[in-house]
Write a protein that holds these residues in place. Structure first.
Motif, PDB file in Angstrom:
ATOM      1  N   SER A 217       0.837  -1.190   0.000  1.00  0.00           N
ATOM      2  CA  SER A 217       0.000   0.000   0.000  1.00  0.00           C
ATOM      3  C   SER A 217       0.879   1.250   0.000  1.00  0.00           C
ATOM      4  O   SER A 217       2.077   1.194   0.290  1.00  0.00           O
ATOM      5  CB  SER A 217      -0.903   0.013   1.231  1.00  0.00           C
ATOM      6  OG  SER A 217      -0.118   0.128   2.403  1.00  0.00           O
ATOM      7  N   GLU A 219       0.704   3.597   2.131  1.00  0.00           N
ATOM      8  CA  GLU A 219       1.110   3.828   3.521  1.00  0.00           C
ATOM      9  C   GLU A 219       2.319   2.981   3.886  1.00  0.00           C
ATOM     10  O   GLU A 219       3.259   3.456   4.531  1.00  0.00           O
ATOM     11  CB  GLU A 219      -0.068   3.516   4.446  1.00  0.00           C
ATOM     12  CG  GLU A 219       0.192   3.865   5.897  1.00  0.00           C
ATOM     13  CD  GLU A 219      -1.046   3.658   6.750  1.00  0.00           C
ATOM     14  OE1 GLU A 219      -1.112   2.632   7.462  1.00  0.00           O
ATOM     15  OE2 GLU A 219      -1.938   4.521   6.702  1.00  0.00           O
ATOM     16  N   LEU A 220       2.310   1.694   3.468  1.00  0.00           N
ATOM     17  CA  LEU A 220       3.445   0.820   3.756  1.00  0.00           C
ATOM     18  C   LEU A 220       4.693   1.278   3.007  1.00  0.00           C
ATOM     19  O   LEU A 220       5.804   1.245   3.549  1.00  0.00           O
ATOM     20  CB  LEU A 220       3.106  -0.619   3.374  1.00  0.00           C
ATOM     21  CG  LEU A 220       4.206  -1.663   3.608  1.00  0.00           C
ATOM     22  CD1 LEU A 220       4.648  -1.662   5.066  1.00  0.00           C
ATOM     23  CD2 LEU A 220       3.733  -3.050   3.196  1.00  0.00           C
ATOM     24  N   LEU A 222       5.405   4.341   2.197  1.00  0.00           N
ATOM     25  CA  LEU A 222       5.896   5.517   2.914  1.00  0.00           C
ATOM     26  C   LEU A 222       6.643   5.089   4.176  1.00  0.00           C
ATOM     27  O   LEU A 222       7.707   5.638   4.485  1.00  0.00           O
ATOM     28  CB  LEU A 222       4.725   6.431   3.284  1.00  0.00           C
ATOM     29  CG  LEU A 222       5.052   7.616   4.197  1.00  0.00           C
ATOM     30  CD1 LEU A 222       6.076   8.538   3.542  1.00  0.00           C
ATOM     31  CD2 LEU A 222       3.781   8.388   4.549  1.00  0.00           C
ATOM     32  N   ARG A 223       6.113   4.122   4.883  1.00  0.00           N
ATOM     33  CA  ARG A 223       6.769   3.653   6.109  1.00  0.00           C
ATOM     34  C   ARG A 223       8.153   3.097   5.802  1.00  0.00           C
ATOM     35  O   ARG A 223       9.113   3.348   6.521  1.00  0.00           O
ATOM     36  CB  ARG A 223       5.911   2.595   6.797  1.00  0.00           C
ATOM     37  CG  ARG A 223       6.454   2.160   8.156  1.00  0.00           C
ATOM     38  CD  ARG A 223       5.597   1.064   8.764  1.00  0.00           C
ATOM     39  NE  ARG A 223       6.042   0.747  10.112  1.00  0.00           N
ATOM     40  CZ  ARG A 223       7.102   0.009  10.398  1.00  0.00           C
ATOM     41  NH1 ARG A 223       7.842  -0.508   9.407  1.00  0.00           N
ATOM     42  NH2 ARG A 223       7.450  -0.221  11.659  1.00  0.00           N
ATOM     43  N   THR A 251       5.916  14.270   2.252  1.00  0.00           N
ATOM     44  CA  THR A 251       4.634  13.846   2.787  1.00  0.00           C
ATOM     45  C   THR A 251       4.188  14.799   3.889  1.00  0.00           C
ATOM     46  O   THR A 251       4.900  15.755   4.228  1.00  0.00           O
ATOM     47  CB  THR A 251       4.732  12.409   3.345  1.00  0.00           C
ATOM     48  OG1 THR A 251       3.426  11.920   3.659  1.00  0.00           O
ATOM     49  CG2 THR A 251       5.613  12.352   4.598  1.00  0.00           C
ATOM     50  N   LYS A 255       0.040  11.859   7.320  1.00  0.00           N
ATOM     51  CA  LYS A 255       0.334  10.608   6.628  1.00  0.00           C
ATOM     52  C   LYS A 255       1.509   9.872   7.277  1.00  0.00           C
ATOM     53  O   LYS A 255       1.498   8.639   7.373  1.00  0.00           O
ATOM     54  CB  LYS A 255       0.638  10.886   5.154  1.00  0.00           C
ATOM     55  CG  LYS A 255      -0.575  11.319   4.346  1.00  0.00           C
ATOM     56  CD  LYS A 255      -0.218  11.546   2.887  1.00  0.00           C
ATOM     57  CE  LYS A 255      -1.440  11.954   2.072  1.00  0.00           C
ATOM     58  NZ  LYS A 255      -1.084  12.195   0.649  1.00  0.00           N
ATOM     59  N   LEU A 256       2.495  10.633   7.747  1.00  0.00           N
ATOM     60  CA  LEU A 256       3.643  10.001   8.391  1.00  0.00           C
ATOM     61  C   LEU A 256       3.225   9.328   9.692  1.00  0.00           C
ATOM     62  O   LEU A 256       3.613   8.187   9.978  1.00  0.00           O
ATOM     63  CB  LEU A 256       4.728  11.046   8.657  1.00  0.00           C
ATOM     64  CG  LEU A 256       6.029  10.505   9.268  1.00  0.00           C
ATOM     65  CD1 LEU A 256       6.712   9.527   8.321  1.00  0.00           C
ATOM     66  CD2 LEU A 256       6.969  11.651   9.621  1.00  0.00           C
ATOM     67  N   ALA A 259       1.394   6.120   9.061  1.00  0.00           N
ATOM     68  CA  ALA A 259       2.267   5.019   8.647  1.00  0.00           C
ATOM     69  C   ALA A 259       2.901   4.314   9.840  1.00  0.00           C
ATOM     70  O   ALA A 259       3.262   3.138   9.758  1.00  0.00           O
ATOM     71  CB  ALA A 259       3.344   5.542   7.702  1.00  0.00           C
TER      72      ALA A 259
END
Length: 336
Positions: A217, A219-220, A222-223, A251, A255-256, A259
């Protein structure tokens, strides 16, 4: 220690035998020794234990087919199982500890444990562990190793695995119902209830174990990028600023934070990683880097700061962790 459900010739129903243990009627100075020397579930002690407050406990357990179920109330305690204990014992089940009330934290063979109310963890008695628990009420399941392997598959990832509250709800609901039913449960229900527990645990495990070939995803993704950036700066004294991370990663703060929601937030993740690197440094018994040096290198204010954070996370100080590893190392046979 007493057993219910045996004898009673006039009773028309065959109830599940219950095993009870309580320190309620014992003098305070005799309670811990009486509990430590009890013969459940084995004649010899399984853990090295140390009470943290005046000791008191109440247990009730029943055999549900191949699965042992126990409801346990106990005061705060330090629990340790060393490599020597594992080697000298032929008792190696998988224990599931369900935290109804209280908390526990520690180190399970290199994996940090933190258990809170509504969660449960797996404990492989064939591996070492050290943890500290507050006064607690737990439901405990003792599963034969072969049964766990046959139903759960490879169990190398289970030791210290904590199942979150959401995924643990079904298992808790079953445990609470069984606990309420124990004193009036027919023996012919035991086998099916044991199977229900195993299947319920399998459902929870399927929900928390990583799925293969799952799509990545946004989100993943970004993480992962954030983790890479954070890892690059873990040896720097100052933590990466949230604003700098957002700017570098292109970002927003929202959002951070999303994540890293599962880690308790970005700061919590950074602290956990610093502590894990500290643990790895302490585990290098050939180098024996000074604790103050480790603290400075990994961004803690000083050795005392590292010691407090390490104890909060792993349930022991850096010095105690080193002593534990040294004791295990002395039990290893010489190479060659």
């Amino acid at each position: 220690m007493t057993i219910d459900g045996l004898g009673g010739g006039s009773r028309s129903r065959d109830l599940i035998p219950l095993l009870h243990f309580s320190t309620d009627d014992l003098p305070q100075e005799e309670r811990y020794r009486a509990w430590y020397l009890r013969d459940w579930p084995r004649a010899e002690p399984i853990y090295r234990t140390e009470p943290i407050e005046p000791f008191d406990t109440r247990w009730v357990s029943a055999q549900l087919g191949p699965v042992m179920f126990a409801r346990v109330e106990i005061t705060a305690m330090r629990w340790e199982r060393r490599l020597a204990d594992v080697r000298n014992s032929d008792f190696d089940p998988i224990i599931v500890s369900m935290m109804k009330a209280g908390e526990a934290h520690g180190d399970f063979d290199g994996r940090a444990l933190r258990e809170t109310p509504g969660t449960f963890h797996f404990h492989d008695l064939a591996r070492r562990s050290l943890h500290v628990s507050t006064g607690s009420l737990t439901y405990n399941l003792v599963l034969p190793r072969e049964l766990a392997i046959n139903r759960f598959g490879p169990i190398g990832d289970l030791h210290g695995l904590v199942v979150p509250e959401k995924e643990a709800r079904l298992a808790f609901a079953l445990a609470e119902q069984v606990s309420d039913m124990l004193t009036d449960m027919d023996a012919d229900q035991a086998e099916s209830l044991g199977r229900m527990f195993v299947e319920t645990l399998a459902v929870a495990l399927a929900a928390v174990r990583p799925r293969t070939r799952s799509p990545v995803s946004a989100e993943l993704a970004l993480r992962r990028r954030a983790v890479e950036r954070i890892d690059q700066r873990l040896g720097v004294r100052d933590d990466p600023a949230i604003e700098d991370l957002c700017r570098t990663l292109g970002t927003t703060r929202r959002k951070l934070f999303a994540a890293f929601h599962g880690d308790g937030g970005v700061r919590a993740y950074i602290l956990t990683q610093r502590l894990e690197r500290s643990r790895q440094a302490l585990a290098d018994l050939d180098r024996v880097e000074a604790i103050a040096t480790i603290a400075h290198r990994l961004g803690f204010a000083d050795a005392a700061h590292l010691s407090r954070a390490f104890r909060n996370h792993y349930g022991m100080t850096p010095s105690q962790y080193r002593q534990l590893l040294r004791a295990d190392r002395e039990m290893l046979p010489p190479e060659g």
